[in-house]
Write a protein that holds these residues in place. Sequence first.
Motif, PDB file in Angstrom:
ATOM      1  N   GLY A 133       0.807  -1.223   0.000  1.00  0.00           N
ATOM      2  CA  GLY A 133       0.000   0.000   0.000  1.00  0.00           C
ATOM      3  C   GLY A 133       0.833   1.263   0.000  1.00  0.00           C
ATOM      4  O   GLY A 133       0.299   2.353  -0.182  1.00  0.00           O
ATOM      5  N   PHE A 134       2.141   1.131   0.186  1.00  0.00           N
ATOM      6  CA  PHE A 134       3.019   2.305   0.149  1.00  0.00           C
ATOM      7  C   PHE A 134       3.462   2.505  -1.302  1.00  0.00           C
ATOM      8  O   PHE A 134       4.548   2.124  -1.709  1.00  0.00           O
ATOM      9  CB  PHE A 134       4.223   2.110   1.075  1.00  0.00           C
ATOM     10  N   GLN A 135       2.581   3.101  -2.065  1.00  0.00           N
ATOM     11  CA  GLN A 135       2.777   3.223  -3.502  1.00  0.00           C
ATOM     12  C   GLN A 135       2.975   4.682  -3.906  1.00  0.00           C
ATOM     13  O   GLN A 135       2.770   5.602  -3.127  1.00  0.00           O
ATOM     14  CB  GLN A 135       1.574   2.640  -4.248  1.00  0.00           C
ATOM     15  N   ASN A 136       3.391   4.830  -5.166  1.00  0.00           N
ATOM     16  CA  ASN A 136       3.477   6.147  -5.809  1.00  0.00           C
ATOM     17  C   ASN A 136       4.462   7.081  -5.103  1.00  0.00           C
ATOM     18  O   ASN A 136       4.232   8.279  -4.992  1.00  0.00           O
ATOM     19  CB  ASN A 136       2.095   6.799  -5.890  1.00  0.00           C
ATOM     20  N   VAL A 137       5.569   6.525  -4.628  1.00  0.00           N
ATOM     21  CA  VAL A 137       6.633   7.341  -4.044  1.00  0.00           C
ATOM     22  C   VAL A 137       7.500   7.879  -5.174  1.00  0.00           C
ATOM     23  O   VAL A 137       7.877   7.145  -6.092  1.00  0.00           O
ATOM     24  CB  VAL A 137       7.477   6.517  -3.050  1.00  0.00           C
ATOM     25  N   GLN A 138       7.829   9.171  -5.101  1.00  0.00           N
ATOM     26  CA  GLN A 138       8.567   9.824  -6.178  1.00  0.00           C
ATOM     27  C   GLN A 138       9.886  10.415  -5.666  1.00  0.00           C
ATOM     28  O   GLN A 138       9.951  10.915  -4.548  1.00  0.00           O
ATOM     29  CB  GLN A 138       7.726  10.930  -6.804  1.00  0.00           C
ATOM     30  N   PHE A 139      10.910  10.337  -6.514  1.00  0.00           N
ATOM     31  CA  PHE A 139      12.214  10.936  -6.236  1.00  0.00           C
ATOM     32  C   PHE A 139      12.560  11.851  -7.404  1.00  0.00           C
ATOM     33  O   PHE A 139      12.559  11.411  -8.562  1.00  0.00           O
ATOM     34  CB  PHE A 139      13.286   9.862  -6.081  1.00  0.00           C
ATOM     35  N   HIS A 140      12.862  13.112  -7.113  1.00  0.00           N
ATOM     36  CA  HIS A 140      13.155  14.083  -8.159  1.00  0.00           C
ATOM     37  C   HIS A 140      14.467  14.814  -7.854  1.00  0.00           C
ATOM     38  O   HIS A 140      14.706  15.236  -6.714  1.00  0.00           O
ATOM     39  CB  HIS A 140      12.038  15.135  -8.267  1.00  0.00           C
ATOM     40  N   ASP A 141      15.311  14.978  -8.879  1.00  0.00           N
ATOM     41  CA  ASP A 141      16.492  15.853  -8.796  1.00  0.00           C
ATOM     42  C   ASP A 141      17.387  15.505  -7.609  1.00  0.00           C
ATOM     43  O   ASP A 141      17.704  16.353  -6.773  1.00  0.00           O
ATOM     44  CB  ASP A 141      16.059  17.320  -8.720  1.00  0.00           C
ATOM     45  N   LEU A 142      17.808  14.248  -7.556  1.00  0.00           N
ATOM     46  CA  LEU A 142      18.646  13.788  -6.456  1.00  0.00           C
ATOM     47  C   LEU A 142      19.864  13.036  -6.984  1.00  0.00           C
ATOM     48  O   LEU A 142      19.785  12.336  -8.014  1.00  0.00           O
ATOM     49  CB  LEU A 142      17.864  12.846  -5.536  1.00  0.00           C
ATOM     50  N   LEU A 143      20.966  13.163  -6.262  1.00  0.00           N
ATOM     51  CA  LEU A 143      22.120  12.300  -6.443  1.00  0.00           C
ATOM     52  C   LEU A 143      22.180  11.382  -5.222  1.00  0.00           C
ATOM     53  O   LEU A 143      22.225  11.860  -4.071  1.00  0.00           O
ATOM     54  CB  LEU A 143      23.408  13.112  -6.539  1.00  0.00           C
ATOM     55  N   ILE A 144      22.159  10.072  -5.434  1.00  0.00           N
ATOM     56  CA  ILE A 144      22.228   9.090  -4.356  1.00  0.00           C
ATOM     57  C   ILE A 144      23.482   8.265  -4.588  1.00  0.00           C
ATOM     58  O   ILE A 144      23.581   7.544  -5.587  1.00  0.00           O
ATOM     59  CB  ILE A 144      20.971   8.202  -4.319  1.00  0.00           C
ATOM     60  N   ARG A 145      24.429   8.353  -3.648  1.00  0.00           N
ATOM     61  CA  ARG A 145      25.745   7.743  -3.877  1.00  0.00           C
ATOM     62  C   ARG A 145      26.223   7.040  -2.611  1.00  0.00           C
ATOM     63  O   ARG A 145      26.059   7.541  -1.497  1.00  0.00           O
ATOM     64  CB  ARG A 145      26.755   8.818  -4.273  1.00  0.00           C
ATOM     65  N   TYR A 146      26.865   5.880  -2.779  1.00  0.00           N
ATOM     66  CA  TYR A 146      27.492   5.210  -1.646  1.00  0.00           C
ATOM     67  C   TYR A 146      28.876   5.807  -1.428  1.00  0.00           C
ATOM     68  O   TYR A 146      29.677   5.917  -2.355  1.00  0.00           O
ATOM     69  CB  TYR A 146      27.622   3.706  -1.909  1.00  0.00           C
ATOM     70  N   GLU A 147      29.158   6.189  -0.146  1.00  0.00           N
ATOM     71  CA  GLU A 147      30.447   6.795   0.194  1.00  0.00           C
ATOM     72  C   GLU A 147      31.156   6.058   1.327  1.00  0.00           C
ATOM     73  O   GLU A 147      32.193   6.513   1.810  1.00  0.00           O
ATOM     74  CB  GLU A 147      30.239   8.264   0.618  1.00  0.00           C
ATOM     75  N   GLY A 148      30.608   4.917   1.755  1.00  0.00           N
ATOM     76  CA  GLY A 148      31.196   4.194   2.877  1.00  0.00           C
ATOM     77  C   GLY A 148      32.478   3.476   2.514  1.00  0.00           C
ATOM     78  O   GLY A 148      32.973   3.532   1.375  1.00  0.00           O
ATOM     79  N   THR A 149      33.022   2.756   3.489  1.00  0.00           N
ATOM     80  CA  THR A 149      34.313   2.081   3.306  1.00  0.00           C
ATOM     81  C   THR A 149      34.197   0.576   3.078  1.00  0.00           C
ATOM     82  O   THR A 149      35.192  -0.075   2.763  1.00  0.00           O
ATOM     83  CB  THR A 149      35.198   2.326   4.538  1.00  0.00           C
ATOM     84  N   ALA A 150      32.998  -0.002   3.244  1.00  0.00           N
ATOM     85  CA  ALA A 150      32.811  -1.446   3.020  1.00  0.00           C
ATOM     86  C   ALA A 150      32.639  -1.678   1.520  1.00  0.00           C
ATOM     87  O   ALA A 150      31.540  -1.891   1.016  1.00  0.00           O
ATOM     88  CB  ALA A 150      31.605  -1.956   3.795  1.00  0.00           C
ATOM     89  N   ARG A 151      33.748  -1.638   0.799  1.00  0.00           N
ATOM     90  CA  ARG A 151      33.700  -1.602  -0.667  1.00  0.00           C
ATOM     91  C   ARG A 151      34.159  -2.913  -1.298  1.00  0.00           C
ATOM     92  O   ARG A 151      35.049  -3.590  -0.788  1.00  0.00           O
ATOM     93  CB  ARG A 151      34.563  -0.458  -1.193  1.00  0.00           C
ATOM     94  N   GLY A 152      33.541  -3.235  -2.404  1.00  0.00           N
ATOM     95  CA  GLY A 152      33.983  -4.321  -3.257  1.00  0.00           C
ATOM     96  C   GLY A 152      34.403  -3.757  -4.593  1.00  0.00           C
ATOM     97  O   GLY A 152      34.015  -2.645  -4.968  1.00  0.00           O
ATOM     98  N   ALA A 153      35.194  -4.517  -5.329  1.00  0.00           N
ATOM     99  CA  ALA A 153      35.706  -4.039  -6.623  1.00  0.00           C
ATOM    100  C   ALA A 153      34.787  -4.475  -7.755  1.00  0.00           C
ATOM    101  O   ALA A 153      34.373  -5.634  -7.835  1.00  0.00           O
ATOM    102  CB  ALA A 153      37.107  -4.574  -6.862  1.00  0.00           C
ATOM    103  N   LEU A 154      34.446  -3.540  -8.629  1.00  0.00           N
ATOM    104  CA  LEU A 154      33.703  -3.865  -9.838  1.00  0.00           C
ATOM    105  C   LEU A 154      34.621  -4.599 -10.817  1.00  0.00           C
ATOM    106  O   LEU A 154      35.833  -4.362 -10.862  1.00  0.00           O
ATOM    107  CB  LEU A 154      33.165  -2.594 -10.496  1.00  0.00           C
ATOM    108  N   ASN A 155      34.029  -5.483 -11.623  1.00  0.00           N
ATOM    109  CA  ASN A 155      34.785  -6.155 -12.669  1.00  0.00           C
ATOM    110  C   ASN A 155      34.932  -5.291 -13.913  1.00  0.00           C
ATOM    111  O   ASN A 155      35.804  -5.552 -14.747  1.00  0.00           O
ATOM    112  CB  ASN A 155      34.108  -7.471 -13.055  1.00  0.00           C
ATOM    113  N   ASN A 156      34.094  -4.278 -14.028  1.00  0.00           N
ATOM    114  CA  ASN A 156      34.046  -3.456 -15.240  1.00  0.00           C
ATOM    115  C   ASN A 156      35.379  -2.731 -15.460  1.00  0.00           C
ATOM    116  O   ASN A 156      35.807  -1.938 -14.618  1.00  0.00           O
ATOM    117  CB  ASN A 156      32.905  -2.446 -15.107  1.00  0.00           C
ATOM    118  N   PRO A 157      36.045  -2.969 -16.587  1.00  0.00           N
ATOM    119  CA  PRO A 157      37.362  -2.362 -16.807  1.00  0.00           C
ATOM    120  C   PRO A 157      37.304  -0.856 -17.050  1.00  0.00           C
ATOM    121  O   PRO A 157      38.265  -0.146 -16.741  1.00  0.00           O
ATOM    122  CB  PRO A 157      37.900  -3.107 -18.034  1.00  0.00           C
ATOM    123  N   PHE A 158      36.194  -0.358 -17.596  1.00  0.00           N
ATOM    124  CA  PHE A 158      36.072   1.080 -17.791  1.00  0.00           C
ATOM    125  C   PHE A 158      36.021   1.790 -16.444  1.00  0.00           C
ATOM    126  O   PHE A 158      36.714   2.786 -16.216  1.00  0.00           O
ATOM    127  CB  PHE A 158      34.824   1.417 -18.609  1.00  0.00           C
TER     128      PHE A 158
END
Length: 547
Positions: A133-158
């Motif tokens: 029932g928690f529907q129709n939630v909207q997000f506008h004009d936002l940057l959402i980014r992870y900045e923590g230290t528990a990081r894994g490495a992407l395989n993507n070479p770019f």
Amino acid sequence: MADLFTDRLKLNLSGTGGELTPQQLNDNFKTIEKEFIQRSVNASWFGAVGDGVQDDTAALQELINKTPDYSILQIPSGRYKITSTLHIRKQGVRIFGIHKGRYRQGKGVTSIEFYGTGPCFQIGDESLPSFSGFQNVQFHDLLIRYEGTARGALNNPFSQSVKRGYYGKGTVGIQDWRGGGVILDNVLIEHFETAFWGYESDVDLFNCTEINYNKTGIHLQNRSSQFTSIALFTLGNDTALDLNSSNGARFMASQHIKDGSSTDIPILINDFMNAEFIGCWFEGLSREHKVTVPSFIQVGATKETKNVALRDSILAIADKYDDSRSVCNYFVDVIIGKKVLVDEVGGYPRNLKQLISFSGSSSTQQVTLRSHLDFSYSNNRYDENNGTGQALLLVEKYSDNGIEHLYETFVKAYLGARQSLSAGSWQKVNFDQVNYDDLTEFDAASSRWQAKRAGKYRIQVYISTDPQVDGNRTRLALYLNDEQDTGGSAYAYLDDRIMGGMNYSALSGAIELKLEANSFIDIRVFSQNQTDILPGGGITYLTVSRI
């Protein structure tokens, strides 16, 4: 903090400066609801600072909790440090940030910077029943980014080459649990294990959304149906789209740039029905990366996937590296999939190894290619049957002569070595050599041909034998859908003759018949006396053509 919020409400609602108690606010809920629809509630009223240093988690959570359904929540430009999940359990909440310039410049931007684990934003939770029932939630004009230290490495070479090759282990940018109607408008999500994760998340709309540098970009699962995106942009993800166990997704004018790796496929579609890509741009890695992505799109890895349409696709595939190896082997790899349509492909498809791959072992492998085909491959084929399934590629070529149908059924198989016929019994002719078989419909091991699709076929047989004893009766028959090597009943007798004199002899016959898909035939011969069938493509052969 609460007093400041109440003061704001007094100004908005009373008009006279008279105080309104919390009870009066509840009694006048409809008036308050209308007010919130017309005016936004500012995160700063709850103590959010946005300086990148103070923990703003509690302030933003209070902002969400203390506003009613359908509120407009305004988060001013700044860097908001979030250390645990922000829970949204409201209907129709609209969260607005500020986006004055490019997100990467960091000026005039609302940046939500996540340092925790799990979801940054979660709509509903796993304890709720179907359709929260928690529907129709909207997000506008936002940057959402992870900045923590528990990081894994992407395989993507770019991503690695531009020093953006990390993601937050066990994190999700936005998770929708059985809500639906989620709208993302001008939102950038990056460096999460999954940027957007939807479970039974129906009728979502992403408009001008960016999904960059994530382990997985958009993951739709378990009836997350009727998804639409317009001008989606993905960059440097291991996997940009993972569409699983759902129905209905449309991607219009999306751009998928430098996603994937040698072990990650940019777009996965599995156990899914009805996915459409219209006017999309698919750009491979650069040749400098010296990495080959298996395919850009994979269909039906483990379960049947059908009705996948790719219309007016543009492939920006880099030149081969080391003069031979492609940066992406195939545009589409079909494992268990049917009714897959590739309708016009432009750009640089010739830089692929092949356009289509059939790598699975399933009998459900069907693709229709419609194109002007202004490109070719060294073996003059647009597909590669590199699996053991019953691959079927139908090609409709648009030309000055109208529509030309390529890769129709045409099979010629023949006997490669002498075959002895025992006296007085029916025996299958062991056609074990194949001259032509565009659709890979002939099985030389079992000496039978199987139709991959329903239609009308012409079957022609010619059998040459050793000299016959005078008066020897020989017969030629076609068997249909008969698993037995001996016995059984012929579907049709193609020849029946008495040989005379010590001369070489031949049996021949042709038949036209209508078959259902997966029907199969073999050819059997009877000789009253023992004899040998002679080998050779010109004297003992079977041909099948679709008419």
